[in-house]
Design a protein around this motif. Structure first.
Motif, PDB file in Angstrom:
ATOM      1  N   THR A 154      58.413 109.643 -18.853  1.00 32.01           N
ATOM      2  CA  THR A 154      58.377 110.728 -19.842  1.00 32.01           C
ATOM      3  C   THR A 154      58.751 110.175 -21.210  1.00 32.01           C
ATOM      4  OG1 THR A 154      58.908 112.422 -18.203  1.00 32.01           O
ATOM      5  CG2 THR A 154      59.396 112.931 -20.498  1.00 32.01           C
ATOM      6  N   ILE A 155      57.887 110.392 -22.185  1.00 36.64           N
ATOM      7  CA  ILE A 155      58.110 109.847 -23.523  1.00 36.64           C
ATOM      8  C   ILE A 155      58.162 110.930 -24.600  1.00 36.64           C
ATOM      9  CG2 ILE A 155      57.064 107.616 -22.984  1.00 36.64           C
ATOM     10  CD1 ILE A 155      54.497 108.700 -24.367  1.00 36.64           C
ATOM     11  N   ALA A 156      57.789 112.173 -24.256  1.00 42.71           N
ATOM     12  CA  ALA A 156      57.755 113.230 -25.270  1.00 42.71           C
ATOM     13  C   ALA A 156      57.644 114.578 -24.574  1.00 42.71           C
ATOM     14  CB  ALA A 156      56.572 113.024 -26.225  1.00 42.71           C
ATOM     15  N   ARG A 157      57.670 115.643 -25.398  1.00 44.68           N
ATOM     16  CA  ARG A 157      57.480 117.006 -24.910  1.00 44.68           C
ATOM     17  C   ARG A 157      56.264 117.626 -25.585  1.00 44.68           C
ATOM     18  NH1 ARG A 157      63.055 116.349 -24.891  1.00 44.68           N
ATOM     19  NH2 ARG A 157      64.083 117.040 -22.966  1.00 44.68           N
ATOM     20  N   TYR A 158      55.570 118.477 -24.831  1.00 44.67           N
ATOM     21  CA  TYR A 158      54.454 119.240 -25.390  1.00 44.67           C
ATOM     22  C   TYR A 158      54.971 120.500 -26.074  1.00 44.67           C
ATOM     23  CZ  TYR A 158      51.137 116.716 -22.318  1.00 44.67           C
ATOM     24  OH  TYR A 158      50.382 115.787 -21.674  1.00 44.67           O
ATOM     25  N   TYR A 159      54.350 120.858 -27.206  1.00 44.11           N
ATOM     26  CA  TYR A 159      54.632 122.120 -27.885  1.00 44.11           C
ATOM     27  C   TYR A 159      53.307 122.779 -28.254  1.00 44.11           C
ATOM     28  CZ  TYR A 159      59.442 120.508 -28.347  1.00 44.11           C
ATOM     29  OH  TYR A 159      60.717 120.066 -28.074  1.00 44.11           O
ATOM     30  N   THR A 160      53.253 124.106 -28.102  1.00 39.49           N
ATOM     31  CA  THR A 160      52.057 124.848 -28.490  1.00 39.49           C
ATOM     32  C   THR A 160      52.018 124.969 -30.012  1.00 39.49           C
ATOM     33  OG1 THR A 160      53.055 127.048 -28.493  1.00 39.49           O
ATOM     34  CG2 THR A 160      52.308 126.175 -26.357  1.00 39.49           C
ATOM     35  N   PRO A 161      50.894 125.401 -30.588  1.00 37.10           N
ATOM     36  CA  PRO A 161      50.795 125.489 -32.044  1.00 37.10           C
ATOM     37  C   PRO A 161      51.894 126.334 -32.691  1.00 37.10           C
ATOM     38  CG  PRO A 161      48.628 125.662 -31.075  1.00 37.10           C
ATOM     39  CD  PRO A 161      49.592 125.666 -29.933  1.00 37.10           C
ATOM     40  N   SER A 162      52.369 127.381 -32.012  1.00 36.99           N
ATOM     41  CA  SER A 162      53.419 128.230 -32.601  1.00 36.99           C
ATOM     42  C   SER A 162      54.802 127.600 -32.507  1.00 36.99           C
ATOM     43  CB  SER A 162      53.434 129.596 -31.900  1.00 36.99           C
ATOM     44  OG  SER A 162      53.858 129.464 -30.543  1.00 36.99           O
ATOM     45  N   GLY A 163      54.929 126.500 -31.750  1.00 34.25           N
ATOM     46  CA  GLY A 163      56.215 125.821 -31.629  1.00 34.25           C
ATOM     47  C   GLY A 163      56.895 126.014 -30.291  1.00 34.25           C
ATOM     48  N   ARG A 164      56.222 126.627 -29.333  1.00 29.59           N
ATOM     49  CA  ARG A 164      56.825 126.860 -28.019  1.00 29.59           C
ATOM     50  C   ARG A 164      56.856 125.579 -27.194  1.00 29.59           C
ATOM     51  NH1 ARG A 164      53.460 131.369 -25.150  1.00 29.59           N
ATOM     52  NH2 ARG A 164      51.739 130.573 -26.422  1.00 29.59           N
ATOM     53  N   SER A 165      57.997 125.278 -26.604  1.00 29.40           N
ATOM     54  CA  SER A 165      58.070 124.214 -25.615  1.00 29.40           C
ATOM     55  C   SER A 165      57.570 124.763 -24.283  1.00 29.40           C
ATOM     56  CB  SER A 165      59.502 123.706 -25.456  1.00 29.40           C
ATOM     57  OG  SER A 165      59.585 122.805 -24.365  1.00 29.40           O
ATOM     58  N   ILE A 166      56.661 124.039 -23.653  1.00 30.10           N
ATOM     59  CA  ILE A 166      56.096 124.485 -22.377  1.00 30.10           C
ATOM     60  C   ILE A 166      57.055 124.208 -21.221  1.00 30.10           C
ATOM     61  CG2 ILE A 166      54.207 124.049 -20.745  1.00 30.10           C
ATOM     62  CD1 ILE A 166      52.416 123.464 -23.155  1.00 30.10           C
ATOM     63  N   GLN A 167      57.897 123.197 -21.370  1.00 33.79           N
ATOM     64  CA  GLN A 167      58.720 122.732 -20.258  1.00 33.79           C
ATOM     65  C   GLN A 167      59.824 123.719 -19.892  1.00 33.79           C
ATOM     66  OE1 GLN A 167      58.359 119.977 -18.274  1.00 33.79           O
ATOM     67  NE2 GLN A 167      60.043 120.863 -17.100  1.00 33.79           N
ATOM     68  N   LYS A 168      59.932 124.027 -18.593  1.00 33.35           N
ATOM     69  CA  LYS A 168      61.030 124.864 -18.115  1.00 33.35           C
ATOM     70  C   LYS A 168      62.278 124.001 -17.929  1.00 33.35           C
ATOM     71  CE  LYS A 168      59.448 124.438 -13.306  1.00 33.35           C
ATOM     72  NZ  LYS A 168      58.855 125.164 -12.167  1.00 33.35           N
ATOM     73  N   PRO A 169      63.464 124.600 -17.897  1.00 37.21           N
ATOM     74  CA  PRO A 169      64.708 123.822 -17.796  1.00 37.21           C
ATOM     75  C   PRO A 169      64.775 123.003 -16.512  1.00 37.21           C
ATOM     76  CG  PRO A 169      65.148 126.092 -18.468  1.00 37.21           C
ATOM     77  CD  PRO A 169      63.718 126.051 -18.053  1.00 37.21           C
ATOM     78  N   TYR A 170      65.443 121.848 -16.600  1.00 39.73           N
ATOM     79  CA  TYR A 170      65.647 121.005 -15.414  1.00 39.73           C
ATOM     80  C   TYR A 170      67.043 120.392 -15.394  1.00 39.73           C
ATOM     81  CZ  TYR A 170      64.219 117.408 -18.845  1.00 39.73           C
ATOM     82  OH  TYR A 170      64.103 116.612 -19.965  1.00 39.73           O
TER      83      TYR A 170
END
Length: 548
Positions: free
Chosen positions: A348-364
């Protein structure tokens, strides 16, 4: 990549297999990694400590050990401390893992299933060596190159390994066909077989198209582009894009599909990693094939990673109405790194974000075990059946292009929630599916009716073929023989769904995948909701109205 299945083709509304989502969602590119510049001394000390301990164990431990297996085990446990999606794939498993995202493979071109340890042909693939040789649905494969495969307790992986091989090589199959007492020998020359990721694309009515994408593999965009263009030429003005159960795959294929729907130069996704080395932004840039028509996207808890990127971008730009249930919530980006011995690290090297700024990843933060239970907990608290069971933190509120409220915090919540079908949500129905009873019974049903089916068109079949009460009782009896104790009340509850599924499976054997999906359509709650939204124009209205 996906968890081991007894069936090698898509199961209708099957339970989500978590591991199918864990390994998908990768970036392509050369290996950019180099020794750490932040804390090189600590890295060197850790390396030397591990090397020293492994050497002592290998040399001095009281019993003989496999040092390579111990090393693989230690690496996997190390990665578990990072996040649920950083994974290590041993060299011997790497080829199989990579096959999930390949657009083709060398083989004989046959879909099969394992019924009570018997390899049974579900369908020969169109144009493949198996079809050209005359293999038929229901043929039982007894031996491959003289080695028995029937009754050997093989997995699908074992069978795949025997059927696949270099293009141009020959494989000899010993088959037993229904109604014949003596086996037949087929000598097939392996050839290149398409590994399609666009499961089906057809017109539901004169204006409404339906495309189902099962994953984002190497050839997905080309397949999708061809299907979209064909439907447009056939008169399509509205589209249902089905991403249910799609665990992701290559990010760039998903963003190219998004670009077919999003006009102008607009952000599709961005990534944020350590420093700025892995920060990126992807924008729409081409004139898409379907930038104006009404669009509905179907999602569920099996939609993950790249499919969430696509769904999130379309929702944020108010380009599509999302229908279904909250998606998986896999928004971590993996870089594949090939190691010296042929194994692969997906880090894992980064996180995805939608255009509005939402992180897609759920907590872990509670560890891998808790993360693996998250889908089960959704069901336990009723999220699969009641929209108000889904709670979002107020601070994770975001706005779409038209001012509608959407939420971050894990997964993409659809605009229209559709609960799972409670009629088939019972243990008896699930056990029939898990034991492969329904698929085996349907294949036998097809073989019994094959002469009359060959005289029918698909339209005639759709109007006249019905599954009787007697046949349902026979299905239950077959299940009892396989250890699925009959539950009369549950059988009555799920009778309608079983009738449709059996009819659809028979249609698939007789007429192909399109016929299967056409039959299943009437029992598909999410698709029916999507079609109602397209019919009454609520897609346009909903996407223009700000919401709270």
């Amino acid at each position: 990549m996906a968890a081991r299945k007894r069936s090698v083709w898509a199961r209708w509304r099957q339970p989500i297999l978590l591991s199918a989502a864990l390994a998908c969602g990768v970036l392509l590119g050369a290996n950019p990694f180099r020794p750490s510049e932040q804390n090189p001394d600590a890295t060197a000390r850790g390396y030397l400590k591990f090397k020293e301990i492994l050497s002592y164990v290998d040399r001095e431990y009281v019993d003989s050990v496999n040092a390579e297996e111990l090393s693989d085990y230690a690496i996997k446990r190390l990665l578990e401390r990072l996040d649920p999606h950083s994974t290590y794939i041993p060299a011997k498993e790497q080829q199989q893992a990579a096959a999930f995202l390949q657009s083709d493979y060398d083989g004989v071109g046959v879909e099969f299933n394992l019924f009570r340890d018997t390899v049974t042909v579900v369908s020969p693939l169109s144009g493949g060596p198996a079809e050209q040789a005359g293999m038929q649905p229901g043929d039982r494969i007894l031996a491959v190159d003289g080695q028995n495969v029937s009754g050997q307790h093989y997995t699908t992986d074992h069978v795949f390994a025997r059927l696949r091989g270099p293009r141009g090589s020959t494989v000899r199959l010993l088959l037993l066909r229904r109604g014949q007492t003596r086996p037949m020998m087929f000598a097939l020359t392996r050839n290149r077989i398409p590994n399609s990721s666009v499961d089906v694309a057809y017109l539901i009515d004169e204006q409404t198209g339906y495309i189902k994408v099962s994953r984002f593999a190497a050839g997905t965009y080309d397949e999708f582009k061809a299907a979209l263009g064909r439907l447009r030429r056939e008169g399509m003005e509205k589209l249902v894009l089905d991403l249910r159960g799609n665990p992701g795959g290559y990010l760039d294929r998903a963003t190219k599909v998004a670009d077919e729907f999003i006009a102008g130069t607009r952000k599709i996704v961005y990534t944020d990693g350590k420093g700025d080395q892995y920060d990126s932004q992807t924008f729409s840039r081409v004139l898409g094939e379907f930038e104006d028509g009404q669009l509905v996207v179907l999602v569920d808890e099996g939609s993950a990673s790249a499919s969430e990127v696509l769904a999130g971008a379309l929702q944020d730009h108010d380009r599509a109405l999302l229908v279904g249930r909250r998606t998986f919530g896999k928004g971590l980006v993996q870089q594949p790194i090939t190691l010296n011995d042929g194994s692969e690290l997906r880090l894992t090297i980064a996180r995805y974000y939608t255009p509005s700024g939402r992180s897609i990843q759920k907590p872990y933060r509670n560890g891998v075990a808790a993360y693996d239970r998250e889908l089960q907990e959704r069901y336990a608290r009723g999220e699969a059946f009641h929209a108000d069971s889904v709670h979002f933190a107020p601070e994770l509120r975001f706005r779409t292009s038209h001012g509608r409220t959407v939420y971050g915090g894990g997964g993409i919540m659809p605009d229209l929630f559709v609960p799972r079908d409670t009629l088939v949500n019972n243990r008896y129905y699930a056990r029939l599916q898990a034991a492969n009873v329904v698929r085996e019974f349907a294949l036998n049903l097809y073989q019994q009716h094959r002469p009359e089916l060959e005289q029918m068109t698909q339209q005639q079949f759709a109007r006249t073929f019905e599954v009787s009460d007697v046949q349902l009782q026979a299905l239950a009896a077959r299940g009892a023989q396989d250890g699925v104790r009959t539950d009369a009340a549950s059988l009555r509850r799920s009778a309608a769904a079983l009738r449709v599924q059996l009819k659809a499976l028979v249609a698939r054997s007789a007429y192909g995948k399109d016929a299967y999906y056409a039959v299943m359509r009437d029992q598909d709650l999410e698709l029916q909701q999507a079609l109602r939204a397209l019919q009454n124009g609520s897609t346009k209205l909903a996407l223009k109205q700000p919401s709270e």
